[in-house]
Design a protein around this motif. Structure first.
Motif, PDB file in Angstrom:
ATOM      1  N   LYS A 586       0.831  -1.205   0.000  1.00 58.83           N
ATOM      2  CA  LYS A 586       0.000   0.000   0.000  1.00 58.83           C
ATOM      3  C   LYS A 586       0.868   1.257   0.000  1.00 58.83           C
ATOM      4  O   LYS A 586       0.587   2.222  -0.715  1.00 58.83           O
ATOM      5  CB  LYS A 586      -0.938  -0.006   1.208  1.00 58.83           C
ATOM      6  N   LYS A 587       1.925   1.252   0.816  1.00 56.10           N
ATOM      7  CA  LYS A 587       2.816   2.409   0.858  1.00 56.10           C
ATOM      8  C   LYS A 587       3.551   2.574  -0.472  1.00 56.10           C
ATOM      9  O   LYS A 587       3.725   3.687  -0.974  1.00 56.10           O
ATOM     10  CB  LYS A 587       3.825   2.263   1.999  1.00 56.10           C
ATOM     11  N   ARG A 588       3.987   1.452  -1.054  1.00 56.70           N
ATOM     12  CA  ARG A 588       4.705   1.534  -2.334  1.00 56.70           C
ATOM     13  C   ARG A 588       3.792   2.052  -3.445  1.00 56.70           C
ATOM     14  O   ARG A 588       4.213   2.866  -4.268  1.00 56.70           O
ATOM     15  CB  ARG A 588       5.289   0.171  -2.705  1.00 56.70           C
ATOM     16  N   PHE A 589       2.543   1.582  -3.443  1.00 55.01           N
ATOM     17  CA  PHE A 589       1.611   2.055  -4.467  1.00 55.01           C
ATOM     18  C   PHE A 589       1.327   3.545  -4.265  1.00 55.01           C
ATOM     19  O   PHE A 589       1.242   4.313  -5.232  1.00 55.01           O
ATOM     20  CB  PHE A 589       0.310   1.262  -4.414  1.00 55.01           C
ATOM     21  N   ASN A 590       1.215   3.963  -3.008  1.00 54.41           N
ATOM     22  CA  ASN A 590       0.997   5.377  -2.720  1.00 54.41           C
ATOM     23  C   ASN A 590       2.178   6.225  -3.194  1.00 54.41           C
ATOM     24  O   ASN A 590       2.007   7.337  -3.708  1.00 54.41           O
ATOM     25  CB  ASN A 590       0.790   5.568  -1.217  1.00 54.41           C
ATOM     26  N   ILE A 591       3.408   5.680  -3.042  1.00 53.40           N
ATOM     27  CA  ILE A 591       4.595   6.398  -3.513  1.00 53.40           C
ATOM     28  C   ILE A 591       4.585   6.505  -5.036  1.00 53.40           C
ATOM     29  O   ILE A 591       4.863   7.566  -5.606  1.00 53.40           O
ATOM     30  CB  ILE A 591       5.869   5.697  -3.011  1.00 53.40           C
ATOM     31  N   ILE A 592       4.271   5.396  -5.721  1.00 55.69           N
ATOM     32  CA  ILE A 592       4.184   5.420  -7.190  1.00 55.69           C
ATOM     33  C   ILE A 592       3.179   6.461  -7.652  1.00 55.69           C
ATOM     34  O   ILE A 592       3.460   7.298  -8.520  1.00 55.69           O
ATOM     35  CB  ILE A 592       3.817   4.023  -7.724  1.00 55.69           C
ATOM     36  N   GLU A 593       1.997   6.429  -7.056  1.00 51.13           N
ATOM     37  CA  GLU A 593       0.942   7.348  -7.461  1.00 51.13           C
ATOM     38  C   GLU A 593       1.324   8.792  -7.140  1.00 51.13           C
ATOM     39  O   GLU A 593       1.096   9.695  -7.942  1.00 51.13           O
ATOM     40  CB  GLU A 593      -0.361   6.969  -6.759  1.00 51.13           C
ATOM     41  N   GLY A 594       1.929   9.007  -5.971  1.00 52.79           N
ATOM     42  CA  GLY A 594       2.318  10.357  -5.587  1.00 52.79           C
ATOM     43  C   GLY A 594       3.374  10.939  -6.500  1.00 52.79           C
ATOM     44  O   GLY A 594       3.325  12.127  -6.863  1.00 52.79           O
ATOM     45  N   SER A 676      11.888   7.454 -17.142  1.00 54.62           N
ATOM     46  CA  SER A 676      12.507   7.390 -15.810  1.00 54.62           C
ATOM     47  C   SER A 676      11.498   6.910 -14.774  1.00 54.62           C
ATOM     48  O   SER A 676      11.840   6.137 -13.872  1.00 54.62           O
ATOM     49  CB  SER A 676      13.048   8.768 -15.420  1.00 54.62           C
ATOM     50  N   PHE A 677      10.263   7.373 -14.897  1.00 52.31           N
ATOM     51  CA  PHE A 677       9.194   6.966 -13.973  1.00 52.31           C
ATOM     52  C   PHE A 677       8.946   5.462 -14.084  1.00 52.31           C
ATOM     53  O   PHE A 677       8.721   4.781 -13.065  1.00 52.31           O
ATOM     54  CB  PHE A 677       7.929   7.764 -14.291  1.00 52.31           C
ATOM     55  N   GLY A 678       8.999   4.915 -15.292  1.00 52.93           N
ATOM     56  CA  GLY A 678       8.818   3.474 -15.464  1.00 52.93           C
ATOM     57  C   GLY A 678       9.908   2.666 -14.790  1.00 52.93           C
ATOM     58  O   GLY A 678       9.644   1.657 -14.136  1.00 52.93           O
ATOM     59  N   VAL A 679      11.173   3.115 -14.938  1.00 51.03           N
ATOM     60  CA  VAL A 679      12.282   2.442 -14.264  1.00 51.03           C
ATOM     61  C   VAL A 679      12.098   2.522 -12.749  1.00 51.03           C
ATOM     62  O   VAL A 679      12.285   1.539 -12.023  1.00 51.03           O
ATOM     63  CB  VAL A 679      13.629   3.073 -14.673  1.00 51.03           C
ATOM     64  N   ILE A 684      10.710   0.165  -7.331  1.00 48.32           N
ATOM     65  CA  ILE A 684       9.821   0.165  -6.156  1.00 48.32           C
ATOM     66  C   ILE A 684       9.160  -1.195  -5.992  1.00 48.32           C
ATOM     67  O   ILE A 684       9.043  -1.726  -4.886  1.00 48.32           O
ATOM     68  CB  ILE A 684       8.765   1.280  -6.292  1.00 48.32           C
ATOM     69  N   ILE A 685       8.729  -1.800  -7.095  1.00 51.92           N
ATOM     70  CA  ILE A 685       8.046  -3.093  -7.031  1.00 51.92           C
ATOM     71  C   ILE A 685       9.008  -4.205  -6.624  1.00 51.92           C
ATOM     72  O   ILE A 685       8.683  -5.071  -5.807  1.00 51.92           O
ATOM     73  CB  ILE A 685       7.396  -3.422  -8.391  1.00 51.92           C
ATOM     74  N   SER A 686      10.218  -4.181  -7.170  1.00 51.59           N
ATOM     75  CA  SER A 686      11.167  -5.273  -6.942  1.00 51.59           C
ATOM     76  C   SER A 686      12.052  -5.059  -5.729  1.00 51.59           C
ATOM     77  O   SER A 686      12.607  -6.013  -5.177  1.00 51.59           O
ATOM     78  CB  SER A 686      12.057  -5.458  -8.175  1.00 51.59           C
TER      79      SER A 686
END
Length: 811
Positions: A586-594, A676-679, A684-686
């Motif tokens: 949840k925190k990682r997804f929030n970071i990605i979205e933010g 860069s965002f994709g990398v 973040i996922i891995s």
């Protein structure tokens, strides 16, 4: 002495671009030899894409004949030779296959001059093929396997996909050897090899003695090769297998890289004497910009002054004062210290131990009386030296900082010593004045705690080429509207003289973070003012807030709001950091979205259109609630009017996060930030860094590993093991899918940030299928053999006919 010398390995920069039009010749219409083909002196075979061919040739000034591989467009540019030590003296040479399948070269008297020499004696059907990378391979046709290849027996040329190897257990090496001279390709005095024991380095040897070395490998570059610090040129990889063999190889790309070790131990680019191993002797420092080029490290003096003054520096230097640690034999009261020397090619014979913290290196060295120097590199860890410092070189703006152990009095110059004598005398008479001064300072701090807040201005120009900030007068104090200017003294006091563990302070009751730009940062007035102006105009919850700045003399300091959870790279990649267990999905997804929302503001919603150009985990800060804030706008570009893209001849940023069109062509846009965002999403996922291998057998980068697992519908194996992924598996795999769309090779195939956010929020349900990323594999794409998507013919052919021909260095 201004002798100019030419080296192959010292620069690693000779790129040969070849216009691949088939060269007219009499050749067999095939790239493969079989037992039913008779191959004679006048025959050639050409690789499938007409890049290389196999045939006979004569070097200059001789009629001797050799079997070799050379470029199709230039038979003078030979990259491999079979019978180097046993030439033919006429044109009677013939290639045949022996009973056990070996390729054999014989002369007119049926004498064997060369053979592939595969030791299996059983009968076997084989064929020999010349490949587009210049490798001559021997196939076992019944098994479909390669049983011999010329890349395992190189001559003097280093080509893409060729591996330089060293087995640390058996001592077996695969390296290169120079010609004896321009007319005789027999192996000469100079050889090159990988030395992988301890910290891997590349060496050139002269009859077995070190002649040149590359400096330690730090996971991305050879640290003693200055040109490799360019983001263009992180083009090499080093890895090892489970049997102790280390492999050094260039990445395969759209360039033909050709490096040649010539008969004098040198290559194709002119360099200076500092690249010759041990030019200045033990404890001598070599700097090509100095005259003379050799000097003794501070605290040392020439062993033989007469020789030194005559230009013979090989005897080196010796200490002026003995280290106190070795005298007292205890560490509690020793009076030794360390002299920092920045931008160096560190000496040979470094000892390595792993640590992420430079302070650990210092403490460990200081507690060991035999340790005379230490250095730290993020890719290597700690390096220390207990032997005399040999082959030490100073660079200009790149390299590793080294810390030399000296007796404490050597750390100060003559004026400092004189001052140390005068101060105790004056101190007694000045006691009252000092007390009065302290009281006055206290009152001043109490009345106006953070110095005078001044109003200041900057003139910026938004031109058609997206130029950054232009200062009225860089020699005067910089001024920016409505932004507090802190004094250097205020910030120094607040951070205990900028101690690494205390770069915090308080401003009007708020905790602040201080960013002091060092000379090593490479960030000058342009980048500093760019960051000040850009970020002072931005206000968003996902962008870090700039509180103020300081510009005094050479000092450039930024004052930010403090982020208690540090940067994302610390949370993701530091195994000792407790946040690794806190960063659930949840925190990682929030970071990605933010981060995506912050990018959308930069690209679309702010009154300025801004391309960040350096988005990576260390530039994403986390507040107390783990909300991400994008930071570091020193490399950002402001777009004016209706501009959609920009071009630059100065590529800045971090290799591994730069889009292909930016790193190769200097072309940047919103889509380069999307790459860069994709990398960043994949990291973040891995929970793993991009610039590492994640499958040694297939030589995959993180991008390639993500593609392979997702393409095999096995995306959950890519996820950080600390995440409970079973509950969110659909969302996680979808995020991998979105990240792969962001890192597509062509910018037109990448979604905008706005579209990415719609995909993340499921406003867009159906996602297009991504193609395999361009940086998925470290070398031969056909060897890896993953993925089913076909790329365009231009991408599929790495030796495109669109390239410009350049002069090939003939013999």
């Amino acid at each position: 002495m201004n002798t100019k010398i030419v080296h192959l390995y010292p620069q690693f920069l000779l790129f040969v671009l070849i216009f691949l039009v088939p060269f007219p010749c009499f050749c067999l219409q095939t790239d493969t030899l079989t037992s039913n083909i008779t191959f004679r002196d006048s025959d050639t075979i050409i690789s499938g894409r007409h890049v290389f061919k196999l045939g006979f040739f004569s070097p200059e000034n001789t009629t001797n004949r050799y079997l070799g591989v050379f470029y199709n467009v230039s038979e003078e540019t030979v990259v491999w030779i079979a019978n180097r030590a046993r030439p033919l003296n006429d044109s009677s040479g013939t290639i045949t296959f022996s009973r056990n399948g070996n390729l054999v070269l014989t002369n007119g008297r049926n004498e064997t001059l060369w053979s592939t020499n595969v030791t299996d004696t059983s009968p076997r059907n084989t064929s020999a093929q010349i490949q587009d990378n210049g490798n001559l391979v021997l196939h076992d046709t019944s098994m479909g396997s390669i049983i011999w290849e010329s890349f395992a027996y190189p001559s003097d040329v280093f080509l893409p996909t060729m591996r330089v190897t060293d087995n640390i257990y058996t001592g077996h090496k695969v390296g290169h050897s120079a010609w004896t001279n321009r007319s005789d390709p027999k192996p000469g005095s100079f050889t090159s090899a990988l030395v992988a024991l301890n910290i891997p380095q590349i060496f050139i040897f002269n009859n077995g003695r070190p002649h040149w070395r590359s400096g330690p490998w730090n996971g991305m570059i050879l640290t003693g090769v200055p040109d490799m610090y360019s983001p263009y040129l992180a083009l090499y990889s080093l890895w090892n297998d489970s049997e102790g063999t280390f492999y050094f190889t260039p990445h395969e790309g759209t360039f033909l890289t050709k490096l040649t070790l010539n008969s004098t131990g040198n290559l194709v680019q002119t360099i200076n004497e500092c690249d010759i191993y041990g030019t200045c002797g033990p404890f001598g420092s070599c700097n090509v910009r100095d005259s003379p080029i050799c000097s003794c490290i501070r605290g040392f003096e020439p062993v033989n002054k007469e020789e030194w003054e005559s230009g013979n520096w090989t005897s080196g230097c010796a200490r002026r004062r003995q280290l106190q640690c070795s005298i007292s034999n205890n560490t509690s009261g020793n009076r030794d210290g360390f002299l920092r020397l920045p931008f160096t090619k560190v000496p040979d014979f470094a000892e390595q131990f792993q640590s992420r913290q430079p302070d650990v290196c210092r403490t460990r060295c200081l507690s060991n009386c035999s340790c005379i120097a230490y250095a730290h590199d993020s890719g290597i860890g700690c390096m220390s030296w207990s032997e005399p410092l040999v082959d030490f070189q100073r660079f200009d703006g790149v390299g590793i900082d080294i810390f030399i152990r000296l007796e404490s009095t050597e750390l100060y110059n003559h004026s400092d010593r004189l001052l140390a004598i005068i101060i105790p005398v004056v101190l007694g008479f000045a006691a009252i004045s000092i007390v009065i001064f302290i009281a006055w300072c206290w009152n001043k701090r109490k009345g106006k705690r953070f110095g005078d807040i001044k109003v200041f201005e900057v003139e910026h120009v938004i031109s058609s080429d997206s130029s950054a900030i232009v200062l009225n007068d860089e020699t005067e104090k910089v001024k920016v509207k409505e932004l507090p200017l802190f004094s250097f003294k205020t910030l120094s006091n607040a951070t205990d003289k900028f101690h690494e563990k205390n770069l915090l302070g308080r401003a009007k009751g708020k905790v602040i973070a201080v960013k002091r730009l060092s000379a090593a940062s490479g960030q000058g007035n342009e980048e500093f003012m760019n960051e000040v102006v850009v970020i002072s105009k931005l206000q968003h919850r996902n962008l870090v807030r700039l509180i103020g700045c300081c510009v005094e003399g050479e000092e450039k300091i930024l004052v930010y709001e403090y982020m208690p959870n540090k940067s994302l790279d610390v949370c993701l990649f530091d195994p000792d950091h407790p946040s690794q267990m806190i960063l659930d999905w949840k925190k990682r997804f929030n970071i990605i979205e933010g981060v995506g929302i912050g990018l959308l503001y930069l690209h679309k919603d702010s009154r300025l259109k801004i391309i960040h150009r350096d988005l990576k985990p260390s530039n994403v800060l986390l507040d107390e609630d783990w909300n991400p804030k994008i930071s570091d706008f020193g490399m950002a570009r402001i777009f004016g009017g209706n501009e959609d893209f920009g071009n630059t001849s100065r590529v800045v940023g971090t290799y591994g996060y730069m889009a292909p069109e930016y790193s190769m062509e200097g072309r940047f846009s919103e889509k380069s930030d999307v790459y860069s965002f994709g990398v960043l999403m994949l990291e973040i996922i891995s929970g793993k860094k991009n610039m590492h291998y994640y499958n040694h057998e297939l030589s995959l980068s993180l991008l390639g590993w993500a593609w392979k697992l997702w393409n095999e519908e096995n995306g959950l194996d890519f996820v950080d093991q600390t995440i409970e992924s079973s509950i969110f598996q659909g969302e996680i795999v979808r995020c991998i899918h979105i990240a792969l769309l962001c890192i597509q090779e062509f910018s037109k195939d990448r979604p905008t940030v706005q579209t990415v956010l719609s995909m993340l929020s499921r406003e867009i349900i159906d996602l297009p299928r991504p193609e395999q990323p361009i940086f998925a594999e470290k070398w031969n794409r056909s060897h890896v053999g993953i993925g089913t998507t076909q790329r365009s013919s231009q991408t599929e052919n790495p030796y495109s006919n669109d390239l410009t021909i350049t002069v090939l260095d003939g013999r």
